[in-house]
Write an enzyme that holds these catalytic residues in place. Structure first.
Site, short mmCIF file in Angstrom:
data_model
loop_
_atom_site.label_atom_id
_atom_site.label_comp_id
_atom_site.label_asym_id
_atom_site.label_seq_id
_atom_site.Cartn_x
_atom_site.Cartn_y
_atom_site.Cartn_z
CB CYS A 86 -53.07 -23.13 35.37
SG CYS A 86 -53.17 -24.82 36.00
CG HIS A 203 -56.42 -23.54 31.82
ND1 HIS A 203 -55.12 -23.26 31.41
CD2 HIS A 203 -56.31 -24.45 32.81
CE1 HIS A 203 -54.27 -23.98 32.13
NE2 HIS A 203 -54.97 -24.71 32.98
CD GLU A 205 -55.39 -20.94 28.75
OE1 GLU A 205 -54.67 -21.88 29.15
OE2 GLU A 205 -56.00 -20.18 29.51
#
Length: 232
Positions: A86, A203, A205
């Protein structure tokens, strides 16, 4: 494998990444402040999401001048791994580590959603636990995630297989309707020519535990571990 996570004023996904690398995968992880200049102890550098320096001027434009970025460029040049997520992707393009730019979303709105992605390269250290053209689901949260590059750069990315992820529908079809932000060629993530540095807007994660609604992102980090074992 030791992970280093860059921390800028305004970073807000650094702890999310550490939860995966240190908490879930049990790998040594160091938080690296933006003024640090020695990252030689790390195998993988993660440039996390957030709003580095408040996103003043434009996303990543100030972060590119942080002292740690020269060390990151040397890190990548030595063949070590780096991933920008990002805002981290925006920083890598501003720093010239990856080509192109991230600009305002097509509809000029901030988007917070979950999207489908098609894996275009499954033979990178970051993606080897995926299958070619596998459809995965990851969250996005950005206002400037529209990937843009000139025609020659786009052709080069296509010709050299540097596109790692594309936005797609649930069946893996690359369509305008499945493109959340207007990115050219539905690009969601790219790599450098050597394949040791990647940037992506979604994302991973935030999709590494079932409690979060999916684990498709965990495979990206696990791929790096498998790569380290393969070449140990």
């Amino acid at each position: 494998m030791k992970f280093g996570i860059l921390v800028f004023p305004g970073s807000n996904c650094d702890r999310d990444v550490a939860t995966v690398t240190s908490g879930i995968l049990k790998q040594p992880t160091r938080m690296i402040w933006h003024s640090d200049t020695d990252i030689s102890d790390c195998d993988v550098i993660v440039v996390p999401g957030g709003f580095s320096y408040g996103d003043y001027l434009r996303c990543g434009a100030i972060a590119r001048f942080a002292p740690v970025m020269r060390a990151l460029q040397d890190h990548v040049a030595k063949g070590k791994y780096a991933i920008g997520i990002c805002n981290g992707f925006q920083i890598l393009t501003e720093a010239g580590i990856l080509p192109g730019a991230l600009v305002r979303n097509r509809d000029l709105h901030f988007i917070c959603d979950r999207v489908s992605l098609r894996v275009e390269r499954h033979n990178l250290a970051f993606t080897q636990k995926y299958q070619q053209h596998q459809v995965i689901s990851l969250p996005i949260a950005h206002g400037e995630g529209c990937y843009f590059a000139d025609a020659d750069t786009l052709k080069s990315l296509e010709d050299h297989q540097q596109i790692v992820f594309r936005y797609c529908d649930a069946d893996g079809k690359i369509t305008d309707a499945a493109n959340p932000n207007g990115s050219l060629n539905n690009i969601a993530g790219i790599c450098n020519p050597q394949g040791n540095a990647i940037g992506m807007m979604p994302h991973p994660e935030r999709a590494a535990e079932s409690i979060l609604g999916g684990t498709d992102g965990k495979a990206l980090f696990a791929s790096l571990l498998e790569s380290a074992l393969t070449y140990a």
